[in-house]
Design a protein around this motif. Sequence first.
Motif, PDB file in Angstrom:
ATOM      1  N   GLN A  55      34.953  14.542 -17.791  1.00  0.00           N
ATOM      2  CA  GLN A  55      34.735  15.122 -16.465  1.00  0.00           C
ATOM      3  C   GLN A  55      33.829  14.250 -15.598  1.00  0.00           C
ATOM      4  OE1 GLN A  55      32.717  18.929 -16.508  1.00  0.00           O
ATOM      5  NE2 GLN A  55      32.245  18.839 -14.332  1.00  0.00           N
ATOM      6  N   PHE A  56      32.713  13.791 -16.170  1.00  0.00           N
ATOM      7  CA  PHE A  56      31.737  13.065 -15.360  1.00  0.00           C
ATOM      8  C   PHE A  56      32.229  11.670 -14.993  1.00  0.00           C
ATOM      9  CE2 PHE A  56      28.409  15.766 -17.725  1.00  0.00           C
ATOM     10  CZ  PHE A  56      28.645  16.837 -16.863  1.00  0.00           C
ATOM     11  N   LEU A  57      33.054  11.072 -15.822  1.00  0.00           N
ATOM     12  CA  LEU A  57      33.618   9.767 -15.484  1.00  0.00           C
ATOM     13  C   LEU A  57      34.566   9.895 -14.299  1.00  0.00           C
ATOM     14  CD1 LEU A  57      34.277   8.333 -19.053  1.00  0.00           C
ATOM     15  CD2 LEU A  57      32.288   7.985 -17.570  1.00  0.00           C
ATOM     16  N   LYS A  58      35.345  10.973 -14.292  1.00  0.00           N
ATOM     17  CA  LYS A  58      36.237  11.218 -13.151  1.00  0.00           C
ATOM     18  C   LYS A  58      35.431  11.481 -11.888  1.00  0.00           C
ATOM     19  CE  LYS A  58      39.904  14.255 -11.444  1.00  0.00           C
ATOM     20  NZ  LYS A  58      40.792  15.411 -11.713  1.00  0.00           N
ATOM     21  N   GLU A  59      34.399  12.307 -12.004  1.00  0.00           N
ATOM     22  CA  GLU A  59      33.574  12.599 -10.833  1.00  0.00           C
ATOM     23  C   GLU A  59      32.897  11.338 -10.308  1.00  0.00           C
ATOM     24  OE1 GLU A  59      32.499  17.268 -11.883  1.00  0.00           O
ATOM     25  OE2 GLU A  59      30.989  15.706 -12.166  1.00  0.00           O
ATOM     26  N   ARG A  60      32.438  10.478 -11.215  1.00  0.00           N
ATOM     27  CA  ARG A  60      31.811   9.230 -10.768  1.00  0.00           C
ATOM     28  C   ARG A  60      32.825   8.345 -10.048  1.00  0.00           C
ATOM     29  NH1 ARG A  60      29.036   5.413 -15.174  1.00  0.00           N
ATOM     30  NH2 ARG A  60      31.227   5.169 -15.777  1.00  0.00           N
ATOM     31  N   PHE A  61      34.065   8.295 -10.534  1.00  0.00           N
ATOM     32  CA  PHE A  61      35.102   7.481  -9.904  1.00  0.00           C
ATOM     33  C   PHE A  61      35.279   7.875  -8.441  1.00  0.00           C
ATOM     34  CE2 PHE A  61      39.409   6.783  -8.478  1.00  0.00           C
ATOM     35  CZ  PHE A  61      39.709   5.505  -8.909  1.00  0.00           C
ATOM     36  N   PHE A  62      35.450   9.176  -8.180  1.00  0.00           N
ATOM     37  CA  PHE A  62      35.706   9.617  -6.808  1.00  0.00           C
ATOM     38  C   PHE A  62      34.447   9.583  -5.952  1.00  0.00           C
ATOM     39  CE2 PHE A  62      39.497  11.382  -8.886  1.00  0.00           C
ATOM     40  CZ  PHE A  62      40.472  10.971  -7.988  1.00  0.00           C
ATOM     41  N   THR A  63      33.296   9.865  -6.555  1.00  0.00           N
ATOM     42  CA  THR A  63      32.046   9.775  -5.796  1.00  0.00           C
ATOM     43  C   THR A  63      31.797   8.339  -5.360  1.00  0.00           C
ATOM     44  OG1 THR A  63      31.133  11.640  -7.042  1.00  0.00           O
ATOM     45  CG2 THR A  63      29.568  10.240  -5.864  1.00  0.00           C
ATOM     46  N   LYS A  64      32.025   7.396  -6.255  1.00  0.00           N
ATOM     47  CA  LYS A  64      31.841   5.986  -5.920  1.00  0.00           C
ATOM     48  C   LYS A  64      32.796   5.558  -4.808  1.00  0.00           C
ATOM     49  CE  LYS A  64      31.926   1.320  -7.891  1.00  0.00           C
ATOM     50  NZ  LYS A  64      32.208   0.508  -9.105  1.00  0.00           N
ATOM     51  N   ALA A  65      34.060   5.992  -4.898  1.00  0.00           N
ATOM     52  CA  ALA A  65      35.040   5.622  -3.874  1.00  0.00           C
ATOM     53  C   ALA A  65      34.634   6.170  -2.503  1.00  0.00           C
ATOM     54  CB  ALA A  65      36.425   6.139  -4.269  1.00  0.00           C
ATOM     55  N   LEU A  66      34.167   7.410  -2.458  1.00  0.00           N
ATOM     56  CA  LEU A  66      33.707   7.977  -1.193  1.00  0.00           C
ATOM     57  C   LEU A  66      32.481   7.236  -0.669  1.00  0.00           C
ATOM     58  CD1 LEU A  66      34.155  11.778  -1.951  1.00  0.00           C
ATOM     59  CD2 LEU A  66      35.197  10.564  -0.025  1.00  0.00           C
ATOM     60  N   HIS A  67      31.571   6.882  -1.567  1.00  0.00           N
ATOM     61  CA  HIS A  67      30.353   6.175  -1.173  1.00  0.00           C
ATOM     62  C   HIS A  67      30.669   4.796  -0.599  1.00  0.00           C
ATOM     63  CE1 HIS A  67      26.284   4.602  -1.337  1.00  0.00           C
ATOM     64  NE2 HIS A  67      26.699   3.596  -2.086  1.00  0.00           N
TER      65      HIS A  67
ATOM     66  N   MET B 251      21.885  12.821 -10.658  1.00  0.00           N
ATOM     67  CA  MET B 251      22.248  12.310  -9.333  1.00  0.00           C
ATOM     68  C   MET B 251      21.201  12.762  -8.326  1.00  0.00           C
ATOM     69  SD  MET B 251      25.336  15.015  -8.493  1.00  0.00           S
ATOM     70  CE  MET B 251      25.593  15.650 -10.160  1.00  0.00           C
ATOM     71  N   PRO B 252      21.082  12.082  -7.184  1.00  0.00           N
ATOM     72  CA  PRO B 252      20.139  12.547  -6.150  1.00  0.00           C
ATOM     73  C   PRO B 252      20.543  13.911  -5.628  1.00  0.00           C
ATOM     74  CG  PRO B 252      20.916  10.306  -5.703  1.00  0.00           C
ATOM     75  CD  PRO B 252      21.784  10.847  -6.791  1.00  0.00           C
ATOM     76  N   LYS B 253      19.563  14.765  -5.376  1.00  0.00           N
ATOM     77  CA  LYS B 253      19.844  16.027  -4.701  1.00  0.00           C
ATOM     78  C   LYS B 253      20.029  15.735  -3.220  1.00  0.00           C
ATOM     79  CE  LYS B 253      18.108  20.687  -3.851  1.00  0.00           C
ATOM     80  NZ  LYS B 253      16.967  21.617  -3.920  1.00  0.00           N
ATOM     81  N   MET B 254      21.126  16.229  -2.665  1.00  0.00           N
ATOM     82  CA  MET B 254      21.443  15.930  -1.275  1.00  0.00           C
ATOM     83  C   MET B 254      20.492  16.653  -0.336  1.00  0.00           C
ATOM     84  SD  MET B 254      23.831  13.886  -1.939  1.00  0.00           S
ATOM     85  CE  MET B 254      24.285  13.436  -0.271  1.00  0.00           C
ATOM     86  N   LEU B 255      20.173  16.000   0.777  1.00  0.00           N
ATOM     87  CA  LEU B 255      19.307  16.590   1.787  1.00  0.00           C
ATOM     88  C   LEU B 255      19.992  17.772   2.460  1.00  0.00           C
ATOM     89  CD1 LEU B 255      18.009  13.294   3.449  1.00  0.00           C
ATOM     90  CD2 LEU B 255      16.849  14.683   1.705  1.00  0.00           C
ATOM     91  N   GLY B 256      19.209  18.604   3.112  1.00  0.00           N
ATOM     92  CA  GLY B 256      19.767  19.720   3.858  1.00  0.00           C
ATOM     93  C   GLY B 256      19.770  21.016   3.073  1.00  0.00           C
ATOM     94  N   LEU B 257      20.376  22.022   3.680  1.00  0.00           N
ATOM     95  CA  LEU B 257      20.444  23.352   3.096  1.00  0.00           C
ATOM     96  C   LEU B 257      21.639  23.475   2.164  1.00  0.00           C
ATOM     97  CD1 LEU B 257      19.776  25.449   6.328  1.00  0.00           C
ATOM     98  CD2 LEU B 257      18.145  24.999   4.479  1.00  0.00           C
ATOM     99  N   GLN B 258      21.458  24.222   1.082  1.00  0.00           N
ATOM    100  CA  GLN B 258      22.579  24.552   0.192  1.00  0.00           C
ATOM    101  C   GLN B 258      23.340  25.703   0.854  1.00  0.00           C
ATOM    102  OE1 GLN B 258      23.141  22.741  -2.835  1.00  0.00           O
ATOM    103  NE2 GLN B 258      21.604  21.478  -1.822  1.00  0.00           N
TER     104      GLN B 258
ATOM    105  N   TYR C 248      25.475   7.894  -9.178  1.00  0.00           N
ATOM    106  CA  TYR C 248      25.913   8.977 -10.056  1.00  0.00           C
ATOM    107  C   TYR C 248      25.727   8.478 -11.481  1.00  0.00           C
ATOM    108  CZ  TYR C 248      28.752  13.148 -11.024  1.00  0.00           C
ATOM    109  OH  TYR C 248      29.195  14.392 -11.424  1.00  0.00           O
ATOM    110  N   LEU C 249      24.573   8.797 -12.053  1.00  0.00           N
ATOM    111  CA  LEU C 249      24.127   8.168 -13.296  1.00  0.00           C
ATOM    112  C   LEU C 249      24.598   8.963 -14.509  1.00  0.00           C
ATOM    113  CD1 LEU C 249      20.494   7.472 -12.060  1.00  0.00           C
ATOM    114  CD2 LEU C 249      22.402   5.841 -12.135  1.00  0.00           C
ATOM    115  N   VAL C 250      25.546   8.408 -15.242  1.00  0.00           N
ATOM    116  CA  VAL C 250      26.145   9.084 -16.391  1.00  0.00           C
ATOM    117  C   VAL C 250      25.524   8.561 -17.678  1.00  0.00           C
ATOM    118  CG1 VAL C 250      28.272   9.541 -17.662  1.00  0.00           C
ATOM    119  CG2 VAL C 250      28.334   9.368 -15.158  1.00  0.00           C
ATOM    120  N   ASP C 251      25.038   9.470 -18.515  1.00  0.00           N
ATOM    121  CA  ASP C 251      24.597   9.123 -19.867  1.00  0.00           C
ATOM    122  C   ASP C 251      25.600   9.746 -20.832  1.00  0.00           C
ATOM    123  OD1 ASP C 251      23.449   8.610 -22.286  1.00  0.00           O
ATOM    124  OD2 ASP C 251      21.525   9.544 -21.852  1.00  0.00           O
ATOM    125  N   PRO C 252      26.473   8.937 -21.446  1.00  0.00           N
ATOM    126  CA  PRO C 252      27.509   9.486 -22.326  1.00  0.00           C
ATOM    127  C   PRO C 252      26.981   9.948 -23.686  1.00  0.00           C
ATOM    128  CG  PRO C 252      27.619   7.101 -22.318  1.00  0.00           C
ATOM    129  CD  PRO C 252      26.576   7.478 -21.305  1.00  0.00           C
TER     130      PRO C 252
END
Length: 333
Positions: A68-80, A107-114, A91-95
């Motif tokens: 799951q986290f490898l897939k999320e890192r793939f798309f997060t990196k592409a968006l970044h 990962m960094p907590k995003m700024l702003g309101l949840q 997006y720091l993955v420790d397997p």
Amino acid sequence: MRLDTAREYSQRLGTLSGAQLQAALDRFDLGELLGAEPAQIGLFGQNVFLTTTRGGYVLRGAPRPDWQFLKERFFTKALHERTDVPVPWPYLVDPSEDIFGWSYVVMPKMLGLQIGDPTVRSTLTAADRRRLAWAMGENLARMHKLTWPHYGEYDAETGAIRPIEGIFRDWVIARVRQWLDRCRAASEATTEADVAWVEEQIAKAHAALAVPTQPTLVHQDYKENNAAAERTAEGWRVTGVFDVGGAYFGDGEEDLARSVATYAREDAELARGFLAGYQANRALRPGFAERFPLYMVADRLVIWQYGQRNKVWFDSNVLFREWASAFTSLRLL
């Protein structure tokens, strides 16, 4: 925070100690742990908010499936790398599983309101809700600048996008029918009449599905629960998008369904405002009015199947068409 302090953060993550959380932070040199709190939103209870001497972070654990986290890192990196949409990077993955018994991400907590948090949402005015819906639509249009040479899904074995087999129209229809089969297996609340209605939507969309489009990122769960935002002098601005575990490359218009449905449950005007914010930055293709009801059906089948399988959200006497048709019949344009 005392390192010998332990608490249960969610049913999925279980009880975690301060020492464990500090050990995870140490892997990436992210400072001394000052505090930790469970995330208040999220269906699966995977996230813990961490405060350290170096800032705010999110620890995300207990993946399912294990990649799951490898897939999320793939798309997060592409968006970044390829858009200006704010995402949690790095997006720091420790397997390894030696700290918690499962792998994790920090990962960094995003700024702003949840903005998905009910306590935050309860403080917003009607004007805030309208402007926020517009901002969400505007931000999705920016996300859809991420395109790919072919339609496809993440392949865990190769770490790349595996092209679909056949043409896009047939792939969409096959996926709708697959989710329909899953719904029928989950309960008796999806009847033969419901199946016939879904097939009608497929027939109505058939020609419009052939209108060409560049394969585009589809988040699949784009909504306020998976975003952060802040007020600006002009209105609202999305400051973070996350939870890209369901992403693939398809027709960007598919991504409109989840937010349109979520907003429509609150107020149809919010759904229209969301779509207007999107259209102000990205034009809808010819055939949208014929395609979108099927995309909405596809999205509703995913929600329906989960609810039926887990016996949540829906009354036992409600059938699929009765529920889903309220969304497919929305007047949006």
